[in-house]
Enzyme design. Sequence first.
Site, PDB file in Angstrom:
ATOM      1  N   ASP A 151       0.794  -1.228   0.000  1.00  0.00           N
ATOM      2  CA  ASP A 151       0.000   0.000   0.000  1.00  0.00           C
ATOM      3  C   ASP A 151       0.830   1.284   0.000  1.00  0.00           C
ATOM      4  O   ASP A 151       0.273   2.383   0.095  1.00  0.00           O
ATOM      5  CB  ASP A 151      -0.945   0.014   1.209  1.00  0.00           C
ATOM      6  CG  ASP A 151      -2.131  -0.914   1.013  1.00  0.00           C
ATOM      7  OD1 ASP A 151      -2.647  -0.975  -0.115  1.00  0.00           O
ATOM      8  OD2 ASP A 151      -2.527  -1.593   1.979  1.00  0.00           O
ATOM      9  N   ASP A 179      -5.742  -4.163  -6.086  1.00  0.00           N
ATOM     10  CA  ASP A 179      -5.437  -2.822  -5.586  1.00  0.00           C
ATOM     11  C   ASP A 179      -3.971  -2.456  -5.831  1.00  0.00           C
ATOM     12  O   ASP A 179      -3.607  -1.292  -5.967  1.00  0.00           O
ATOM     13  CB  ASP A 179      -5.721  -2.721  -4.084  1.00  0.00           C
ATOM     14  CG  ASP A 179      -6.860  -3.606  -3.611  1.00  0.00           C
ATOM     15  OD1 ASP A 179      -7.083  -4.672  -4.227  1.00  0.00           O
ATOM     16  OD2 ASP A 179      -7.506  -3.259  -2.627  1.00  0.00           O
TER      17      ASP A 179
HETATM   18  N1  GLY Z   1      -7.236  -1.466  -0.881  1.00  0.00           N
HETATM   19  C1  GLY Z   1      -8.310  -1.972  -0.134  1.00  0.00           C
HETATM   20  C2  GLY Z   1      -9.635  -1.557  -0.638  1.00  0.00           C
HETATM   21  O1  GLY Z   1      -9.814  -1.130  -1.760  1.00  0.00           O
HETATM   22  O2  GLY Z   1     -10.559  -1.661   0.142  1.00  0.00           O
END
Ligand code: GLY
Length: 416
Positions: free
Chosen positions: A132, A193
């Site tokens: 992330d 993601d």
């Molecule tokens: N990256 C986690 C979500 O989109 O909830």
Amino acid sequence: MNFNDMKTKGLILLAVCCLTGLFFACRTSRQTTTINVNKALAYCDTQVSRTLSELRDSDGMIDYSMMPRNIMDSLDTWHCRKAAADEWCGGFWPGILWYTYEYTQDPSVRVEAERFTDALHFLSSTPAYDHDLGFLVFCSYGNGYRLTRNPEYKQVILDTADTLATLYRPQVGALLSWPRHIEDYGGHNVIMDNMINLEMLFWAAKNGGNPYLADIAVAHADKTMDYHFQPNYMCAHVAVYDTLTGDFIKRVTHQGYSDESMWARGQAWAIYGYTVVYRETKDNKYLDFAQKVTDVYLKDLPRDYVPYWDFQAPFIPNEPRDASAACVVASALLELSTYLPGEKGKGYKKAAIKMIENLSSDEYLSGKSKPSFLLHSTGHWPNGSEIDASIIYADYYYIEALTRLKKLEEGKSLLI
Ligand code: GLY
């Protein structure tokens, strides 16, 4: 003037036709958007001011390490979480402040943007917790650098890109999204993601970082393209690969309804991600793929273009929406439309504007009820968390989409 003269009559007829055409052309171009972008951005500024006031304690002090995360349906103030390596949403609020500063040019907003951004500095010198880092550092420092050219911001981004690259596994040809979940998923896991975090790698490679960063971003995008999607271009949330051989094992969901369903935000990350990969590589295979993953998303949207949290959720229309997915897609499609002259691009732009218009209606705006921009996002339905809530990343991509639309309306590049 002799009105009986055939030539004169012809000229008058031509002039009438041209004026009529011009009238309808103007009407049509006005009709492409009914949204007043400046008004919508001014609304965001008001909500940001409310949030900043709310974040002050009784002595007027703000704890800059506490980032707004969500407002549940029954509440009217932000729930904040401490900036941390395992809090993936920490970069969105600083990013919102940077977009607000970009619109208002208000120096006091810039000061707040700088302070909240600084709270994430530790990420550039902390081992990677997970993938992330792009969300965290590119939304905050990335926008900060775009607007200020502060060399310290650039260094933070370069250092964090190197940290993110430590998650790359050459034997798989992809970044490892969740090191903590290797056993749970039975292998090297990649989540959709993760596509968003490639942008920081591309940026670093072009801005003084190691060119290898772009190579691993491309490898990750290719591996994901090959295995993460069903033949109809719907993506799974998670793809799992053998940690030693890199062989594909399975597609499963984490936040979607089922392993085969289309989790709305996952598909949104795919649309945004492949648009960025095309921007950075100019390889038409990504432009083609971005359209494929977009078209399967657009074809089953509800009338207001804001998806239910999963396209196969069993009780549609009695399922929560996910406004955040609509914000991500609207922003991405504004960019994608610029790469597609002709009807396809026009259609994507029209769809993006429709999304923004509906998100900017009373149905979705928080208005006076809460200091967030938007209502009705769904975070993690299978976990029962953040359902039908205001969520900070919806607001981030909403203000990004508005900022991009404003630039397009002003004839500017949307990436400046
Ligand atoms: N990256 C986690 C979500 O989109 O909830």
